[in-house]
Design an enzyme around this catalytic site. Sequence first.
Site, PDB file in Angstrom:
ATOM      1  N   CYS A   1       3.877   0.641  -0.216  1.00  0.00           N
ATOM      2  CA  CYS A   1       5.320   0.800  -0.143  1.00  0.00           C
ATOM      3  C   CYS A   1       5.601   2.086   0.630  1.00  0.00           C
ATOM      4  O   CYS A   1       4.819   2.476   1.484  1.00  0.00           O
ATOM      5  CB  CYS A   1       5.933   0.830  -1.546  1.00  0.00           C
ATOM      6  SG  CYS A   1       5.330   2.172  -2.587  1.00  0.00           S
ATOM      7  N   MET A   2       6.693   2.765   0.346  1.00  0.00           N
ATOM      8  CA  MET A   2       7.046   3.956   1.110  1.00  0.00           C
ATOM      9  C   MET A   2       6.096   5.113   0.861  1.00  0.00           C
ATOM     10  O   MET A   2       5.849   5.920   1.742  1.00  0.00           O
ATOM     11  CB  MET A   2       8.473   4.392   0.756  1.00  0.00           C
ATOM     12  CG  MET A   2       9.548   3.506   1.348  1.00  0.00           C
ATOM     13  SD  MET A   2       9.493   3.478   3.151  1.00  0.00           S
ATOM     14  CE  MET A   2       9.773   5.200   3.520  1.00  0.00           C
TER      15      MET A   2
END
Length: 544
Positions: A28-29
Amino acid sequence: MRTPDSTTAAAILPLVGGPANVLTVAHCMTRLRLGLRDRGLVDEEGLRALPAVLGLVADGGSYQIVLGPGTVARVTPAFESLLAAAGPGLGPAATAEPSGPLPASSTAPPARHGVEPAAAADRSFPPGARPGAPTSPAVPPGAGPADTAGLLAARGAELKAARARRNATPLKLFLRRIADVFVPLIPALIGCGVIAGLNGVLVNLGVLTGLTPALTAVAAGFMALIAVFVGHNTAKVFGGTPVLGGAVAAVVVYAGVAKVTVLGVTLAPGQGGVLGALAAALLGTYVEKWCRSWVPPTLDVLVTPTLTVLLTGLVTLYALMYTAGRLSAAIGTSATWLLSTTGAFAGLVLGALFLPLVMLGLHQALIPVHATLIEQQGYTVLLPVLAMAGAGQVGAALAVYVRLRHDTSLRTTIRSALPAGLLGVGEPLIYGVSLPLGRPFVTACAGGAAGGAFIGFFSMLGDRVGSTAIGPSGLALFPLLSGNRSLAVTAAIYAGGLLTGYAVGFAATWFLGLGGLPPQGPDGGLDRAADGAPPARPAEQTAA
Protein backbone atom coordinates in the site's frame (compact mmCIF):
# COMPACT_ATOMS: atom_id res chain seq x y z
CA MET A 1 23.31 7.41 2.99
CA ARG A 2 20.09 5.65 1.94
CA THR A 3 20.25 1.86 1.83
CA PRO A 4 19.81 0.61 -1.78
CA ASP A 5 16.36 -0.83 -2.37
CA SER A 6 17.76 -4.11 -3.69
CA THR A 7 19.81 -4.47 -0.50
CA THR A 8 16.74 -3.87 1.66
CA ALA A 9 14.73 -6.45 -0.30
CA ALA A 10 17.57 -8.98 -0.09
CA ALA A 11 17.78 -8.43 3.66
CA ILE A 12 14.03 -8.83 4.22
CA LEU A 13 13.53 -12.05 2.26
CA PRO A 14 15.50 -14.46 4.50
CA LEU A 15 14.13 -12.78 7.62
CA VAL A 16 10.53 -13.63 6.63
CA GLY A 17 11.36 -17.30 6.13
CA GLY A 18 12.76 -17.30 2.61
CA PRO A 19 10.97 -17.60 -0.76
CA ALA A 20 9.15 -20.81 0.14
CA ASN A 21 7.40 -19.07 3.04
CA VAL A 22 6.00 -16.21 0.92
CA LEU A 23 2.55 -16.83 -0.58
CA THR A 24 1.55 -13.35 -1.76
CA VAL A 25 3.17 -9.93 -2.15
CA ALA A 26 1.44 -6.56 -2.28
CA HIS A 27 1.99 -3.06 -0.99
CA CYS A 28 0.00 0.00 0.00
CA MET A 29 1.26 3.56 0.54
CA THR A 30 3.63 2.68 3.36
CA ARG A 31 3.69 -1.10 3.93
CA LEU A 32 4.99 -4.20 2.22
CA ARG A 33 2.15 -6.70 2.75
CA LEU A 34 3.12 -10.36 2.71
CA GLY A 35 0.98 -13.46 2.89
CA LEU A 36 3.10 -15.98 4.78
CA ARG A 37 2.74 -19.71 5.17
CA ASP A 38 4.18 -19.78 8.69
CA ARG A 39 4.68 -16.59 10.71
CA GLY A 40 6.75 -18.53 13.18
CA LEU A 41 9.62 -18.41 10.65
CA VAL A 42 9.80 -14.60 10.80
CA ASP A 43 12.84 -13.12 12.56
CA GLU A 44 11.20 -9.98 13.92
CA GLU A 45 14.30 -8.81 15.77
CA GLY A 46 16.30 -8.96 12.56
CA LEU A 47 13.60 -7.10 10.61
CA ARG A 48 13.39 -4.31 13.18
CA ALA A 49 17.15 -3.89 13.03
CA LEU A 50 17.06 -3.02 9.33
CA PRO A 51 17.51 0.74 8.81
CA ALA A 52 14.70 0.91 6.23
CA VAL A 53 12.10 -0.81 8.45
CA LEU A 54 9.92 1.60 10.44
CA GLY A 55 7.74 -1.00 12.12
CA LEU A 56 5.96 -4.36 11.88
CA VAL A 57 2.22 -5.03 11.91
CA ALA A 58 0.61 -8.49 11.97
CA ASP A 59 -2.92 -7.74 10.80
CA GLY A 60 -5.42 -10.42 9.86
CA GLY A 61 -4.20 -12.43 6.90
CA SER A 62 -1.13 -10.36 6.06
CA TYR A 63 2.22 -9.63 7.65
CA GLN A 64 3.04 -5.97 7.07
CA ILE A 65 6.47 -4.36 7.06
CA VAL A 66 6.28 -0.57 7.38
CA LEU A 67 8.82 0.99 5.00
CA GLY A 68 7.27 4.41 4.46
CA PRO A 69 5.96 6.20 1.37
CA GLY A 70 8.15 5.99 -1.71
CA THR A 71 10.47 3.38 -0.25
CA VAL A 72 7.84 0.63 -0.28
CA ALA A 73 7.07 1.29 -3.97
CA ARG A 74 10.74 0.74 -4.83
CA VAL A 75 11.45 -2.18 -2.51
CA THR A 76 8.39 -4.24 -3.55
CA PRO A 77 9.49 -4.80 -7.19
CA ALA A 78 12.99 -5.70 -5.99
CA PHE A 79 11.47 -8.16 -3.51
CA GLU A 80 9.29 -9.71 -6.21
CA SER A 81 12.32 -10.03 -8.49
CA LEU A 82 14.16 -11.97 -5.81
CA LEU A 83 11.18 -14.31 -5.45
CA ALA A 84 11.05 -14.83 -9.22
CA ALA A 85 14.78 -15.53 -9.35
CA ALA A 86 14.43 -18.07 -6.53
CA GLY A 87 11.91 -20.08 -8.53
CA PRO A 88 8.32 -21.01 -7.61
CA GLY A 89 8.36 -19.26 -4.24
CA LEU A 90 4.71 -18.16 -4.41
CA GLY A 91 2.73 -21.27 -3.62
CA PRO A 92 3.31 -24.56 -1.82
CA ALA A 93 6.86 -25.02 -0.67
CA ALA A 94 8.84 -27.75 -2.33
CA THR A 95 10.42 -28.70 0.94
CA ALA A 96 9.40 -28.23 4.52
CA GLU A 97 11.09 -25.39 6.33
CA PRO A 98 12.32 -25.86 9.88
CA SER A 99 10.11 -24.40 12.56
CA GLY A 100 11.20 -21.61 14.85
CA PRO A 101 13.00 -18.38 14.18
CA LEU A 102 15.61 -18.29 11.48
CA PRO A 103 19.06 -17.03 12.32
CA ALA A 104 19.91 -13.56 11.10
CA SER A 105 20.86 -13.64 7.44
CA SER A 106 24.28 -12.58 6.29
CA THR A 107 22.56 -10.12 3.99
CA ALA A 108 20.90 -8.32 6.88
CA PRO A 109 22.96 -5.53 8.40
CA PRO A 110 23.68 -5.99 12.10
CA ALA A 111 21.64 -4.02 14.59
CA ARG A 112 23.34 -0.76 15.48
CA HIS A 113 22.54 1.63 18.26
CA GLY A 114 20.65 4.57 16.84
CA VAL A 115 19.28 2.98 13.68
CA GLU A 116 16.41 0.93 15.09
CA PRO A 117 13.08 2.58 14.32
CA ALA A 118 10.08 2.36 16.63
CA ALA A 119 9.46 -1.16 17.78
CA ALA A 120 13.20 -1.49 17.43
CA ALA A 121 15.21 -4.58 18.17
CA ASP A 122 14.46 -5.59 21.71
CA ARG A 123 17.72 -5.63 23.61
CA SER A 124 16.09 -7.44 26.51
CA PHE A 125 15.82 -10.55 24.33
CA PRO A 126 18.74 -12.81 23.51
CA PRO A 127 19.88 -12.93 19.87
CA GLY A 128 17.45 -14.77 17.63
CA ALA A 129 14.54 -14.51 20.03
CA ARG A 130 11.32 -12.70 19.19
CA PRO A 131 8.87 -10.78 21.39
CA GLY A 132 6.22 -13.20 22.45
CA ALA A 133 8.52 -16.22 22.31
CA PRO A 134 9.71 -17.90 25.50
CA THR A 135 12.97 -16.34 26.61
CA SER A 136 15.30 -16.56 29.50
CA PRO A 137 16.33 -14.17 31.70
CA ALA A 138 13.51 -11.83 32.55
CA VAL A 139 14.02 -8.08 32.50
CA PRO A 140 14.22 -6.91 36.11
CA PRO A 141 11.96 -4.15 37.41
CA GLY A 142 13.41 -0.67 36.89
CA ALA A 143 15.31 -1.79 33.81
CA GLY A 144 18.04 0.56 32.66
CA PRO A 145 17.98 2.76 29.60
CA ALA A 146 19.40 0.09 27.35
CA ASP A 147 16.35 -2.07 28.06
CA THR A 148 13.44 0.39 28.08
CA ALA A 149 12.86 0.64 24.33
CA GLY A 150 13.05 -3.14 24.01
CA LEU A 151 10.54 -3.67 26.82
CA LEU A 152 8.15 -1.16 25.24
CA ALA A 153 8.65 -2.81 21.85
CA ALA A 154 7.66 -6.15 23.36
CA ARG A 155 4.57 -4.62 24.92
CA GLY A 156 3.72 -3.03 21.59
CA ALA A 157 4.11 -6.39 19.83
CA GLU A 158 1.65 -8.01 22.23
CA LEU A 159 -0.81 -5.15 21.81
CA LYS A 160 -0.60 -5.52 18.03
CA ALA A 161 -1.24 -9.25 18.30
CA ALA A 162 -4.22 -8.64 20.57
CA ARG A 163 -5.58 -6.08 18.13
CA ALA A 164 -5.23 -8.55 15.25
CA ARG A 165 -7.22 -11.14 17.23
CA ARG A 166 -9.97 -8.61 18.03
CA ASN A 167 -10.13 -7.45 14.43
CA ALA A 168 -10.66 -10.93 12.96
CA THR A 169 -14.45 -10.53 12.97
CA PRO A 170 -16.59 -10.92 9.82
CA LEU A 171 -17.49 -7.20 9.75
CA LYS A 172 -13.91 -6.03 10.14
CA LEU A 173 -12.62 -8.54 7.61
CA PHE A 174 -15.24 -7.25 5.17
CA LEU A 175 -14.20 -3.66 5.82
CA ARG A 176 -10.57 -4.65 5.26
CA ARG A 177 -11.51 -6.09 1.86
CA ILE A 178 -13.36 -2.87 1.02
CA ALA A 179 -10.20 -0.97 1.92
CA ASP A 180 -8.23 -3.28 -0.38
CA VAL A 181 -10.42 -2.05 -3.24
CA PHE A 182 -9.41 1.58 -2.76
CA VAL A 183 -5.81 1.35 -1.52
CA PRO A 184 -4.37 0.58 -5.01
CA LEU A 185 -6.07 3.76 -6.30
CA ILE A 186 -4.27 6.05 -3.86
CA PRO A 187 -1.17 6.75 -6.03
CA ALA A 188 -3.39 7.94 -8.89
CA LEU A 189 -5.49 10.04 -6.49
CA ILE A 190 -2.35 11.66 -5.12
CA GLY A 191 -0.80 12.34 -8.52
CA CYS A 192 -3.99 13.80 -9.95
CA GLY A 193 -4.60 15.75 -6.74
CA VAL A 194 -1.20 17.41 -6.84
CA ILE A 195 -1.67 18.31 -10.51
CA ALA A 196 -5.12 19.73 -9.74
CA GLY A 197 -3.65 21.84 -6.94
CA LEU A 198 -0.87 23.14 -9.17
CA ASN A 199 -3.39 23.92 -11.90
CA GLY A 200 -5.53 25.83 -9.41
CA VAL A 201 -2.56 28.00 -8.45
CA LEU A 202 -1.83 28.75 -12.12
CA VAL A 203 -5.47 29.66 -12.79
CA ASN A 204 -5.60 31.97 -9.77
CA LEU A 205 -2.38 33.69 -10.84
CA GLY A 206 -3.60 33.97 -14.42
CA VAL A 207 -0.38 32.55 -15.86
CA LEU A 208 0.23 29.82 -18.47
CA THR A 209 -3.36 30.11 -19.64
CA GLY A 210 -2.61 27.93 -22.64
CA LEU A 211 -1.43 25.08 -20.42
CA THR A 212 -4.11 25.07 -17.72
CA PRO A 213 -6.83 23.40 -19.87
CA ALA A 214 -4.43 20.55 -20.58
CA LEU A 215 -3.59 20.22 -16.88
CA THR A 216 -7.31 20.16 -16.10
CA ALA A 217 -7.80 17.25 -18.49
CA VAL A 218 -4.83 15.35 -17.06
CA ALA A 219 -5.98 15.85 -13.45
CA ALA A 220 -9.68 15.14 -14.07
CA GLY A 221 -9.39 12.17 -16.42
CA PHE A 222 -8.86 9.61 -13.69
CA MET A 223 -11.66 10.95 -11.50
CA ALA A 224 -14.06 10.84 -14.46
CA LEU A 225 -13.45 7.09 -14.80
CA ILE A 226 -12.71 6.16 -11.19
CA ALA A 227 -15.88 4.04 -11.09
CA VAL A 228 -14.36 1.67 -13.66
CA PHE A 229 -11.21 1.19 -11.57
CA VAL A 230 -13.29 0.64 -8.43
CA GLY A 231 -15.31 -2.03 -10.24
CA HIS A 232 -12.16 -3.73 -11.54
CA ASN A 233 -10.58 -3.86 -8.07
CA THR A 234 -13.81 -4.97 -6.38
CA ALA A 235 -14.13 -8.01 -8.60
CA LYS A 236 -10.45 -8.80 -8.08
CA VAL A 237 -10.67 -8.58 -4.28
CA PHE A 238 -13.92 -10.56 -3.99
CA GLY A 239 -12.92 -13.36 -6.34
CA GLY A 240 -14.53 -12.37 -9.63
CA THR A 241 -13.11 -11.57 -13.06
CA PRO A 242 -11.65 -8.04 -12.80
CA VAL A 243 -12.54 -6.95 -16.34
CA LEU A 244 -16.19 -7.97 -15.80
CA GLY A 245 -16.25 -5.89 -12.62
CA GLY A 246 -14.94 -2.93 -14.62
CA ALA A 247 -17.50 -3.55 -17.36
CA VAL A 248 -20.55 -3.43 -15.08
CA ALA A 249 -19.14 -0.43 -13.18
CA ALA A 250 -18.62 1.41 -16.47
CA VAL A 251 -22.40 1.57 -16.81
CA VAL A 252 -22.39 4.12 -13.98
CA VAL A 253 -20.28 6.66 -15.92
CA TYR A 254 -21.58 5.97 -19.45
CA ALA A 255 -23.04 9.14 -20.98
CA GLY A 256 -25.97 7.19 -22.49
CA VAL A 257 -27.58 6.59 -19.09
CA ALA A 258 -29.01 10.10 -19.43
CA LYS A 259 -31.68 8.51 -21.67
CA VAL A 260 -32.79 6.08 -18.92
CA THR A 261 -35.63 7.02 -16.54
CA VAL A 262 -36.13 5.34 -13.16
CA LEU A 263 -39.16 6.13 -10.97
CA GLY A 264 -39.82 9.19 -13.08
CA VAL A 265 -36.27 10.48 -12.62
CA THR A 266 -33.80 10.65 -15.49
CA LEU A 267 -30.43 9.19 -14.53
CA ALA A 268 -27.28 11.25 -14.81
CA PRO A 269 -23.86 9.91 -15.84
CA GLY A 270 -21.85 9.18 -12.72
CA GLN A 271 -24.91 9.02 -10.46
CA GLY A 272 -24.10 6.83 -7.51
CA GLY A 273 -20.37 7.36 -8.02
CA VAL A 274 -17.91 4.99 -6.42
CA LEU A 275 -20.57 3.51 -4.14
CA GLY A 276 -22.69 2.53 -7.12
CA ALA A 277 -19.65 1.09 -8.88
CA LEU A 278 -18.68 -0.86 -5.76
CA ALA A 279 -22.18 -2.30 -5.39
CA ALA A 280 -22.45 -3.12 -9.10
CA ALA A 281 -19.12 -4.97 -9.20
CA LEU A 282 -19.88 -6.81 -5.96
CA LEU A 283 -23.21 -7.95 -7.38
CA GLY A 284 -21.53 -8.89 -10.64
CA THR A 285 -19.04 -11.07 -8.79
CA TYR A 286 -21.80 -13.07 -7.14
CA VAL A 287 -23.75 -13.36 -10.41
CA GLU A 288 -20.60 -14.63 -12.13
CA LYS A 289 -19.99 -17.24 -9.43
CA TRP A 290 -23.63 -18.31 -9.62
CA CYS A 291 -23.41 -18.74 -13.40
CA ARG A 292 -20.23 -20.78 -13.16
CA SER A 293 -21.96 -23.14 -10.74
CA TRP A 294 -24.45 -24.39 -13.36
CA VAL A 295 -23.34 -23.34 -16.85
CA PRO A 296 -21.74 -26.27 -18.75
CA PRO A 297 -18.00 -25.78 -19.29
CA THR A 298 -18.44 -25.80 -23.07
CA LEU A 299 -20.75 -22.77 -22.88
CA ASP A 300 -19.10 -20.97 -19.97
CA VAL A 301 -16.98 -18.64 -22.10
CA LEU A 302 -20.12 -17.31 -23.84
CA VAL A 303 -22.91 -17.57 -21.28
CA THR A 304 -21.23 -16.50 -18.02
CA PRO A 305 -19.82 -13.12 -19.18
CA THR A 306 -23.03 -12.31 -21.07
CA LEU A 307 -25.37 -13.04 -18.17
CA THR A 308 -23.03 -11.33 -15.70
CA VAL A 309 -22.94 -8.06 -17.63
CA LEU A 310 -26.62 -8.19 -18.67
CA LEU A 311 -28.21 -9.01 -15.32
CA THR A 312 -25.87 -6.85 -13.27
CA GLY A 313 -26.08 -3.97 -15.74
CA LEU A 314 -29.89 -3.89 -15.62
CA VAL A 315 -29.95 -4.03 -11.82
CA THR A 316 -27.34 -1.26 -11.74
CA LEU A 317 -29.45 0.99 -13.97
CA TYR A 318 -32.84 0.38 -12.39
CA ALA A 319 -31.84 0.06 -8.71
CA LEU A 320 -28.22 0.61 -7.73
CA MET A 321 -27.54 3.92 -9.46
CA TYR A 322 -30.64 5.56 -8.02
CA THR A 323 -30.10 4.16 -4.52
CA ALA A 324 -26.37 4.82 -4.42
CA GLY A 325 -26.94 8.29 -5.84
CA ARG A 326 -29.23 9.18 -2.96
CA LEU A 327 -26.75 7.72 -0.47
CA SER A 328 -23.80 9.59 -2.00
CA ALA A 329 -25.73 12.86 -1.92
CA ALA A 330 -26.60 12.23 1.73
CA ILE A 331 -22.94 11.65 2.57
CA GLY A 332 -21.87 14.91 0.94
CA THR A 333 -24.67 16.89 2.57
CA SER A 334 -24.03 15.35 5.99
CA ALA A 335 -20.29 16.01 5.93
CA THR A 336 -20.80 19.64 4.90
CA TRP A 337 -23.53 20.18 7.51
CA LEU A 338 -21.53 18.45 10.25
CA LEU A 339 -18.49 20.70 9.96
CA SER A 340 -20.30 23.93 9.05
CA THR A 341 -22.82 23.62 11.90
CA THR A 342 -21.06 21.73 14.70
CA GLY A 343 -17.54 22.14 13.36
CA ALA A 344 -15.51 22.61 16.55
CA PHE A 345 -17.34 19.85 18.44
CA ALA A 346 -17.36 17.50 15.46
CA GLY A 347 -13.65 18.11 14.88
CA LEU A 348 -12.91 17.45 18.55
CA VAL A 349 -14.79 14.13 18.51
CA LEU A 350 -13.34 12.97 15.17
CA GLY A 351 -9.78 13.96 16.12
CA ALA A 352 -10.05 12.23 19.48
CA LEU A 353 -11.61 8.99 18.26
CA PHE A 354 -9.65 8.35 15.07
CA LEU A 355 -6.76 6.50 16.75
CA PRO A 356 -9.14 4.23 18.70
CA LEU A 357 -11.00 3.59 15.43
CA VAL A 358 -7.68 2.56 13.86
CA MET A 359 -7.01 0.21 16.77
CA LEU A 360 -10.47 -1.35 16.26
CA GLY A 361 -10.01 -1.61 12.49
CA LEU A 362 -13.15 0.49 11.87
CA HIS A 363 -11.35 3.38 10.17
CA GLN A 364 -11.46 1.44 6.91
CA ALA A 365 -15.18 2.16 6.67
CA LEU A 366 -14.26 5.82 6.04
CA ILE A 367 -12.35 5.12 2.82
CA PRO A 368 -15.45 4.93 0.56
CA VAL A 369 -16.73 8.07 2.30
CA HIS A 370 -13.51 9.94 1.46
CA ALA A 371 -13.66 8.72 -2.14
CA THR A 372 -17.29 9.81 -2.46
CA LEU A 373 -16.53 13.31 -1.14
CA ILE A 374 -13.55 13.69 -3.47
CA GLU A 375 -15.67 12.61 -6.41
CA GLN A 376 -18.50 15.00 -5.49
CA GLN A 377 -16.73 18.07 -4.13
CA GLY A 378 -13.17 17.67 -5.40
CA TYR A 379 -11.82 17.14 -1.88
CA THR A 380 -12.66 15.41 1.40
CA VAL A 381 -13.16 17.70 4.38
CA LEU A 382 -12.82 14.80 6.82
CA LEU A 383 -9.21 13.79 6.16
CA PRO A 384 -7.50 16.98 7.44
CA VAL A 385 -9.50 16.72 10.66
CA LEU A 386 -8.61 13.05 11.13
CA ALA A 387 -4.96 13.83 10.34
CA MET A 388 -4.79 15.77 13.61
CA ALA A 389 -4.65 12.43 15.46
CA GLY A 390 -1.14 11.99 14.08
CA ALA A 391 -0.18 15.47 15.28
CA GLY A 392 -1.21 14.51 18.80
CA GLN A 393 1.01 11.44 18.58
CA VAL A 394 3.99 13.55 17.59
CA GLY A 395 3.40 15.98 20.45
CA ALA A 396 3.07 13.15 22.97
CA ALA A 397 6.27 11.49 21.73
CA LEU A 398 8.17 14.77 22.01
CA ALA A 399 7.03 15.15 25.62
CA VAL A 400 8.24 11.64 26.46
CA TYR A 401 11.52 12.40 24.68
CA VAL A 402 12.14 15.54 26.75
CA ARG A 403 10.82 14.20 30.04
CA LEU A 404 12.88 11.00 29.97
CA ARG A 405 16.03 12.78 28.89
CA HIS A 406 18.43 10.19 30.29
CA ASP A 407 16.66 7.14 28.83
CA THR A 408 18.88 6.81 25.77
CA SER A 409 17.19 3.68 24.45
CA LEU A 410 13.67 5.12 24.40
CA ARG A 411 14.95 8.46 23.08
CA THR A 412 16.66 6.61 20.23
CA THR A 413 13.39 4.90 19.39
CA ILE A 414 11.51 8.21 19.37
CA ARG A 415 14.22 9.97 17.38
CA SER A 416 14.08 7.25 14.73
CA ALA A 417 10.28 7.26 14.51
CA LEU A 418 9.63 11.01 14.57
CA PRO A 419 10.42 11.73 10.89
CA ALA A 420 7.88 9.11 9.83
CA GLY A 421 5.38 10.45 12.36
CA LEU A 422 5.73 13.99 11.03
CA LEU A 423 4.94 12.65 7.55
CA GLY A 424 1.84 10.85 8.78
CA VAL A 425 3.18 7.30 9.29
CA GLY A 426 2.05 6.76 12.86
CA GLU A 427 2.58 3.05 13.56
CA PRO A 428 6.18 3.35 14.86
CA LEU A 429 5.20 5.96 17.46
CA ILE A 430 1.96 4.22 18.38
CA TYR A 431 3.38 0.72 18.91
CA GLY A 432 6.87 1.73 19.96
CA VAL A 433 6.07 4.53 22.43
CA SER A 434 2.57 5.79 23.26
CA LEU A 435 0.44 2.63 23.33
CA PRO A 436 2.87 0.51 25.40
CA LEU A 437 3.22 3.38 27.90
CA GLY A 438 -0.57 3.65 28.11
CA ARG A 439 -1.33 7.17 29.26
CA PRO A 440 0.59 8.91 26.46
CA PHE A 441 -1.77 7.22 23.99
CA VAL A 442 -4.73 8.90 25.72
CA THR A 443 -3.01 12.28 25.87
CA ALA A 444 -2.07 11.92 22.20
CA CYS A 445 -5.80 11.53 21.48
CA ALA A 446 -6.33 14.76 23.42
CA GLY A 447 -3.87 16.48 21.08
CA GLY A 448 -5.75 15.10 18.09
CA ALA A 449 -9.01 16.39 19.56
CA ALA A 450 -7.59 19.90 19.97
CA GLY A 451 -6.23 19.98 16.41
CA GLY A 452 -9.52 18.67 15.02
CA ALA A 453 -11.47 21.28 16.98
CA PHE A 454 -9.20 24.01 15.56
CA ILE A 455 -9.94 23.03 11.95
CA GLY A 456 -13.61 22.42 12.74
CA PHE A 457 -13.91 25.90 14.23
CA PHE A 458 -12.78 27.49 10.97
CA SER A 459 -15.25 25.28 9.09
CA MET A 460 -17.98 26.88 11.17
CA LEU A 461 -16.70 30.26 9.98
CA GLY A 462 -17.02 29.10 6.37
CA ASP A 463 -13.35 28.25 5.75
CA ARG A 464 -13.34 24.60 4.66
CA VAL A 465 -10.09 22.65 4.55
CA GLY A 466 -10.00 19.52 2.40
CA SER A 467 -7.68 17.04 0.75
CA THR A 468 -7.82 16.10 -2.92
CA ALA A 469 -6.59 12.57 -2.18
CA ILE A 470 -6.44 10.01 0.61
CA GLY A 471 -3.35 8.30 2.00
CA PRO A 472 -0.90 11.03 3.04
CA SER A 473 -1.20 12.78 6.37
CA GLY A 474 0.82 15.12 8.55
CA LEU A 475 3.24 17.36 6.67
CA ALA A 476 2.85 15.20 3.55
CA LEU A 477 -0.74 16.45 3.17
CA PHE A 478 0.24 20.05 2.33
CA PRO A 479 0.62 19.49 -1.45
CA LEU A 480 -2.89 17.97 -1.56
CA LEU A 481 -4.76 20.66 0.36
CA SER A 482 -7.78 22.31 -1.18
CA GLY A 483 -10.82 24.22 0.01
CA ASN A 484 -13.21 27.07 -0.66
CA ARG A 485 -10.61 29.75 0.13
CA SER A 486 -7.20 30.54 -1.30
CA LEU A 487 -4.46 27.94 -1.00
CA ALA A 488 -2.56 30.19 1.42
CA VAL A 489 -5.55 30.46 3.78
CA THR A 490 -6.25 26.72 3.56
CA ALA A 491 -2.62 25.84 4.28
CA ALA A 492 -2.48 28.30 7.18
CA ILE A 493 -5.55 26.76 8.83
CA TYR A 494 -4.17 23.26 8.40
CA ALA A 495 -0.78 24.33 9.78
CA GLY A 496 -2.53 25.90 12.75
CA GLY A 497 -4.31 22.63 13.40
CA LEU A 498 -1.05 20.70 13.28
CA LEU A 499 0.67 23.12 15.66
CA THR A 500 -2.32 22.93 18.03
CA GLY A 501 -2.19 19.13 17.96
CA TYR A 502 1.58 19.14 18.60
CA ALA A 503 1.27 21.63 21.48
CA VAL A 504 -1.72 20.07 23.24
CA GLY A 505 -0.35 16.54 22.80
CA PHE A 506 2.96 17.68 24.30
CA ALA A 507 1.38 19.58 27.22
CA ALA A 508 -1.17 16.89 28.06
CA THR A 509 1.53 14.22 28.07
CA TRP A 510 3.95 16.36 30.07
CA PHE A 511 1.46 17.14 32.83
CA LEU A 512 -0.88 14.14 32.73
CA GLY A 513 0.48 11.41 30.47
CA LEU A 514 3.29 10.19 32.69
CA GLY A 515 1.27 10.25 35.90
CA GLY A 516 3.94 11.69 38.19
CA LEU A 517 6.64 9.49 36.71
CA PRO A 518 10.07 10.99 37.47
CA PRO A 519 12.38 11.73 34.53
CA GLN A 520 14.01 8.33 34.93
CA GLY A 521 14.50 5.49 37.35
CA PRO A 522 17.55 4.97 39.57
CA ASP A 523 19.65 3.75 36.63
CA GLY A 524 18.13 5.85 33.87
CA GLY A 525 15.26 3.55 32.81
CA LEU A 526 11.53 3.81 33.37
CA ASP A 527 10.72 3.52 37.06
CA ARG A 528 7.53 1.44 37.05
CA ALA A 529 7.01 1.77 40.79
CA ALA A 530 7.05 5.57 40.59
CA ASP A 531 4.01 5.44 38.34
CA GLY A 532 2.11 3.28 40.79
CA ALA A 533 2.55 0.18 38.66
CA PRO A 534 3.35 -3.14 40.30
CA PRO A 535 6.72 -4.74 39.59
CA ALA A 536 6.87 -6.42 36.22
CA ARG A 537 5.84 -10.07 36.22
CA PRO A 538 7.93 -12.61 34.32
CA ALA A 539 5.30 -12.93 31.56
CA GLU A 540 5.23 -9.15 31.26
CA GLN A 541 8.98 -9.00 31.07
CA THR A 542 9.37 -11.54 28.34
CA ALA A 543 6.34 -11.02 26.14
CA ALA A 544 4.77 -7.79 27.52
